[in-house]
Structure formats: C-alpha cells, structure tokens
Design a protein around this motif. Structure first.
Motif, PDB file in Angstrom:
ATOM      1  N   TYR A 108      59.847  46.784  44.590  1.00 18.35           N
ATOM      2  CA  TYR A 108      60.281  47.447  45.829  1.00 18.35           C
ATOM      3  C   TYR A 108      60.066  48.951  45.724  1.00 18.35           C
ATOM      4  O   TYR A 108      59.577  49.595  46.655  1.00 18.35           O
ATOM      5  N   HIS A 112      57.640  51.180  48.323  1.00 17.57           N
ATOM      6  CA  HIS A 112      58.111  52.313  49.127  1.00 17.57           C
ATOM      7  C   HIS A 112      57.483  53.625  48.656  1.00 17.57           C
ATOM      8  O   HIS A 112      57.178  54.502  49.466  1.00 17.57           O
ATOM      9  N   LEU A 115      54.049  54.281  50.233  1.00 13.89           N
ATOM     10  CA  LEU A 115      53.960  54.449  51.697  1.00 13.89           C
ATOM     11  C   LEU A 115      53.403  55.829  52.071  1.00 13.89           C
ATOM     12  O   LEU A 115      53.555  56.791  51.317  1.00 13.89           O
ATOM     13  N   CYS A 117      54.428  58.150  53.952  1.00 12.31           N
ATOM     14  CA  CYS A 117      55.367  59.277  53.958  1.00 12.31           C
ATOM     15  C   CYS A 117      55.788  59.675  52.547  1.00 12.31           C
ATOM     16  O   CYS A 117      56.419  60.723  52.362  1.00 12.31           O
ATOM     17  N   MET A 118      55.435  58.848  51.558  1.00 14.57           N
ATOM     18  CA  MET A 118      55.755  59.193  50.160  1.00 14.57           C
ATOM     19  C   MET A 118      54.441  59.611  49.464  1.00 14.57           C
ATOM     20  O   MET A 118      53.870  60.608  49.828  1.00 14.57           O
ATOM     21  N   ASP A 135      50.697  46.055  56.786  1.00 19.76           N
ATOM     22  CA  ASP A 135      50.834  47.235  57.639  1.00 19.76           C
ATOM     23  C   ASP A 135      52.103  47.933  57.192  1.00 19.76           C
ATOM     24  O   ASP A 135      52.874  47.387  56.412  1.00 19.76           O
ATOM     25  N   GLU A 136      52.313  49.146  57.691  1.00 22.62           N
ATOM     26  CA  GLU A 136      53.442  49.939  57.200  1.00 22.62           C
ATOM     27  C   GLU A 136      54.792  49.267  57.427  1.00 22.62           C
ATOM     28  O   GLU A 136      55.642  49.260  56.541  1.00 22.62           O
ATOM     29  N   ALA A 137      54.998  48.723  58.628  1.00 23.95           N
ATOM     30  CA  ALA A 137      56.298  48.126  58.936  1.00 23.95           C
ATOM     31  C   ALA A 137      56.560  46.934  58.016  1.00 23.95           C
ATOM     32  O   ALA A 137      57.666  46.773  57.488  1.00 23.95           O
ATOM     33  N   THR A 138      55.537  46.119  57.811  1.00 21.85           N
ATOM     34  CA  THR A 138      55.706  44.955  56.942  1.00 21.85           C
ATOM     35  C   THR A 138      55.988  45.392  55.502  1.00 21.85           C
ATOM     36  O   THR A 138      56.841  44.807  54.818  1.00 21.85           O
ATOM     37  N   LEU A 140      57.375  48.229  54.548  1.00 25.75           N
ATOM     38  CA  LEU A 140      58.744  48.767  54.521  1.00 25.75           C
ATOM     39  C   LEU A 140      59.753  47.633  54.381  1.00 25.75           C
ATOM     40  O   LEU A 140      60.634  47.656  53.513  1.00 25.75           O
ATOM     41  N   LEU A 141      59.614  46.612  55.236  1.00 29.11           N
ATOM     42  CA  LEU A 141      60.569  45.501  55.225  1.00 29.11           C
ATOM     43  C   LEU A 141      60.445  44.663  53.950  1.00 29.11           C
ATOM     44  O   LEU A 141      61.448  44.159  53.436  1.00 29.11           O
ATOM     45  N   ASP A 144      62.411  46.516  51.384  1.00 28.64           N
ATOM     46  CA  ASP A 144      63.836  46.293  51.650  1.00 28.64           C
ATOM     47  C   ASP A 144      64.254  44.896  51.183  1.00 28.64           C
ATOM     48  O   ASP A 144      65.332  44.710  50.608  1.00 28.64           O
ATOM     49  N   GLN A 185      63.602  59.590  42.493  1.00 33.20           N
ATOM     50  CA  GLN A 185      62.504  59.625  43.479  1.00 33.20           C
ATOM     51  C   GLN A 185      62.641  60.849  44.386  1.00 33.20           C
ATOM     52  O   GLN A 185      61.655  61.530  44.695  1.00 33.20           O
ATOM     53  N   LEU A 189      60.115  64.078  44.760  1.00 30.12           N
ATOM     54  CA  LEU A 189      59.564  64.568  46.030  1.00 30.12           C
ATOM     55  C   LEU A 189      59.819  66.054  46.212  1.00 30.12           C
ATOM     56  O   LEU A 189      58.928  66.815  46.578  1.00 30.12           O
TER      57      LEU A 189
END
Lengths: 323, 323
Positions: A108, A112, A115, A117-118, A135-138, A140-141, A144, A185, A189
């Motif tokens: 996980y 993340h 991604l 944004c990271m 895809d990004e949404a998949t 992300l989930l 999670d 993390q 950043l």
C-alpha cells in the motif's frame, strides 16, 4: 537447511499466503481486487514477511489450538481455500497471516508513494505502477484497501487468541501510523521540497519510513512465537539498527552501483537533488555507519535463542552488498 | 434528558474525544497532523460516533476496570491529556475511543473521495477540501493516517480487554474493507463511468458505501456495552436498514430540496448524470422505500433494551426530512 534454502522456503510460504489470504481477483469489485493483486504480485524481496516468519521460528510458538489460523471468522468474506498452507506444519504457520498483513502494508505504501501527487513514478520493479496499469482512482482505493486488509487479516486470523490479536493490532497500527511510517513519508516530502535536509531530519525519515515496519515485522513474529518481554526488546532494537543499516546501504548503492546491478535506476537520488546519507556524510563515513548499524543489529540478534543464525546471515548478506 | 439535549451531550463528548485522542497539530510532522485535524474539525453531524455512544448506552457496559480507557498503552505516542473526559462518568465512556475511530474512518473516506482523481471537490461543508487547503500529497497522507489512527485507537484503548479489542478490530476493518466501504466507493466510480447503473448495482453501492460503516458504528457500541449475540444481530439489521434509508433520503433531498435547506449544492447528482434512487425508481416510490427502510430499522431497534428511544427518534427525525 542452509540459508538460501530457508529463504526460499519462507518466500514460497509467503507467496502461498498472499495468494490464499487476499481476496480473489474475481471478488466484487473485481477491478479493485485485481489492482490489489497486481501490486502484491510485483514481487520484491518480501523482506518484511520473511523477518516475521524467521522471528517467529526462534521461539516455541503459541499453541496452534489457540489461534484460528487461516480460518476466516466470517463466512461471507472468505475467497480462497479455507486451509491455506495445509501440510506446511511449522510453528511459523501461526505467523503467516500477520506476515501477509505486513506485505500488504508495504505494498500500500508503495502504491500511494508512486502516485502522481507523490513521487509520480511510472515503473515499479520493471512493470507499470498501479495507477499506470489501472488508473489513479483505482490505485488510490487499492492502496486504501491493502492498508485496511492488513487489519482485517489480524482481526480475523487471530480471533481465537485475543491477546495476541490486540498486541499485533497495536504493534502494526502504531508502526504504520502518522508518527512512524506515514510521518516518515511526510517528512520525506517536506525535505524534498526544501532540497536540503539536515542529518537529524534524514535520520527521522529513515527511522520511520523504513525502520518502523522492519521493526514491527520482527516484533510481530516474536509475538506470534511467544517471545518474552526482553526478547521482544532485542527484536525491537535489532529492527531499529537493521532499518538504519538498510537505508544507508540503499543510499550507498544508489550512489555507487550501476543500474544493471541495482535492478533499478541508479543515481536517481543525486539527480533529483535529494538529500541522501552519502551526500550528507560522504561515502567513507556512510560505509562505516552502515557497518556499525549492521554490527549493532547482529549484537541484538545474538541475544536471541540459538543466536538467530538465519536473521544474522540475512543482515550480513545485506551489509556485504556495499563492498 | 430529551432527545435534543442527549444529542448535544453525545456530540460534546465526541468533540472532546476527537480533540484529546488525535495527535496535536504540533506533533511531528506538524503539517500532517494539522491536516488530519483540519478535516476532522470541519464538523458535520458526527452521526457514526453518535450511533456508537447511543448503542453502548443501551446495555449494562463492561466493567471499567477491564478497559484501559483513554490511557495510552505506550508513553511515546501520547499527545493529549492522558485522562480525556475525566469527570464524564458514563458507561458510554468505554465506547468513546472506538466512536472517535469511526469518525476518523469516515473523515479519511471523505478526504480521499474529494481528491482530484476521485470526485475532485474543492469545497466540503463550506470550507476548502484538504487538498485545496494543504496540497494533494498532504491530503493523501492525512487520509492514510486517519485510516491507520482508527486501528491505533482500538489497539491502544482496549488493550486491557483483548477480546473486545479483537472484536472491534474485526468489525471496523471488515466494514471499511475492499468488500464493503472501499468496495462501495469503487463500484460508485465504475457506475459513474458507465453513466447508467442498475437498481442492483445502486443497492450494492448504498449498502456498502454508506450502510457498512453505520452498521459497524452501532455494532461497535453494542460490543462496548456488552450486548448479547441476538442484540448485536438486531443492531446489525437496524444498521442495514438505516443505511439504505439514509441513502435514499439523501437522493430525495438532492432532487427536491433547495441549496439553502440542504446546506450543500442541490441537484448536483442529476446534473452530473449520476444514477440515483430517485432517477431509477421515481420520487413516489423512493419516498415509500425510504419509509419502509426506516420503519424496518425502528422495528429492529424496538427489540433492544427499553426500545432504544434515542435511536428510534434519530431514525424518525431523519425520515421526517423528506416530507
């Protein structure tokens, strides 16, 4: 069994555990479960679950009967064969669900981390990252869901041994939380943004981003094996030193090895202007510090039953990579 | 105490619990903890933790001495006053840490749901969403951290009652997992992409995206209060019906109420071409189904000690909004 054979045996058990304890790719929603499995199946060293199984193997183990091992507590959510790993009779069998949980947590954090944004990485272990493949949404989930699955596995498979279940929950949740893994993390950043991190900041990042989960992996194994308080302390100390050694060695390899040897793009940190151990302390001191940390880890392991030969060799092999 | 006063008392307890059980905004990394608190402090109805406290209050409770209530198990990770809620002597006090955990889970799901790769919302309850107020990476990590914190709270505050700790972990992890909460989110995304969802798909989404956590909230309260198996079943059934009623009512309000009444943008679903209960079944049938589901929830609640008057009124008030 020699070290290499034992390592292979642990890894085979872990692959089997991943396959049977993670919902099938056909479980609704299929796309989500396919993405979770895609990232888990990318492979890697399985370092964390190996640490868990090896640590559990050092001790006498908790009576099998007390642990609802690999038997799901609720009917509706089981998706694989109910008796994963049947025939693999070993006291580390007890530790398999939490070993798998640790690999879920590690995976996980990678999903993340990759991604846009990271770190915005397109490739991970030579394959498209989850958000590229799906895809990004998949992605992300799926991240999670792997984080949550770690706690489902602990809640479900140690239900028959509530004290162990509670201790494992606390151990891995704290290690994965905002003051350890996720805190590391976040600081990483922030350090990237300001380009120049101090030695203290870098140690905070290393200790938490890498060390926390390596420590939790060893301690979780010890808890499953029935380690005493002082043995758990030795595992915790070993994990702390191992985590720092691991991260310093990673920085040394990024600075010195070529891409082929490394299996990933070398020199990436330096080009990204990222503060590394080597940049802060130089190559010579970094090699010395890596050696000091792995020696300290070995000294802690020496206090464990039989001197923990497998784990000791694991640490030695890791340290040998930088010479 | 009348309904409104009781509701206010529960909410005050929850606000206090959130403030004392979530790491302070000054805890390192400060930016991460500030983002977690920013989203938690956005307010809202606190429906899930209210359900937990009210469900716990129905039963005799578990002996205080068995639960290390609000006392952190490890020194290093405590950030607030050690004895939050001192003086608030009630058997629901036991349920406060898991009530807070449920609000953390709810808030994490909203933060991730608002991200650009998901619903891409700029506003939540009239304030900038987490990724607008901070940035995407911080919002992502704050969501991850709130999800993890839920399990840290359960692991830490129920350490003295391991069976309860294990049961709560299992209950909330399964409800938040890939086959329930996250599964519902994923199916919702997939439904949006193909524009036309079937009635069965919509029920899967509603049952899992909303119903699962409402159910877990009631059951977690029951577990803390010491409910019997049949009482837990009644809570579970009530949660299922309440979840469906809640979601149907939400769809009715989106179709019929004006923005001022709603407190959020009305008609958003229809404009987004989203499949809603009203679109599939019409307003008349939707109103009837909402009534049927809330009546069924009330019938389940009637089987609980004293007829669960507070929860019954809560359901009635919710249903009354659509008339």
């Amino acid at each position: 069994m020699d070290f290499t054979a034992q390592l292979q045996a642990y890894r085979a058990r872990i692959e089997h555990g991943l396959d049977t304890l993670v919902p099938a790719a056909t479980t609704r929603p299929a796309r989500l479960h396919a993405a979770m499995r895609y990232s888990l199946e990318a492979g890697g060293k399985r370092l964390r679950p190996v640490l868990t199984l090896a640590a559990a193997d050092l001790f006498g183990g908790i009576a099998e009967s007390k642990i609802e091992n690999l038997r799901p507590a609720t009917a509706g959510t089981n998706t694989g064969p109910a008796a994963a790993g049947n025939g693999a009779k070993s006291k580390t069998q007890n530790a398999l669900p939490v070993a798998v949980a640790l690999e879920c947590l590690h995976t996980y954090s990678l999903i993340h981390d990759d991604l846009p944004c990271m770190d915005n990485d397109d490739l991970r272990r030579g394959r498209p990252t989850a958000h590229k493949q799906f895809d990004e949404a998949t992605a992300l989930l799926a991240g999670d869901a792997l984080l949550t699955l770690a706690f489902q596995l602990v809640g479900r498979h140690y239900a028959g041994s509530p004290a162990l279940c509670a201790a494992l929950t606390r151990e891995i949740a704290d290690a994965a939380g905002s003051e350890q893994l996720i805190g590391g993390q976040m600081e990483d950043l922030l350090a990237e943004r300001k380009a120049d991190a101090t030695a203290a900041e870098l140690e905070f990042i290393h200790r938490n981003k890498t060390g926390a989960m390596l420590t939790a992996a060893l301690v979780a194994g010890g808890l499953c094996g029935g380690a005493t308080e002082s043995q758990l302390t030795a595992l915790r100390e070993a994990g702390r030193h191992l985590g720092l050694a691991f991260q310093i060695i990673d920085d040394i390899l990024d600075a010195t090895a070529d891409t082929a040897t490394l299996g990933k793009t070398a020199g990436k940190d330096a080009r990204a202007g990222k503060t590394t151990y080597v940049k802060l302390h130089g190559l010579e001191a970094s090699r010395r510090h890596a050696r000091e940390q792995s020696d300290a880890a070995k000294a802690d392991l020496a206090r464990l039953p039989g001197g923990a030969p497998f784990l000791t060799t694991l640490v030695e092999n890791m340290a040998a990579r930088t010479r």
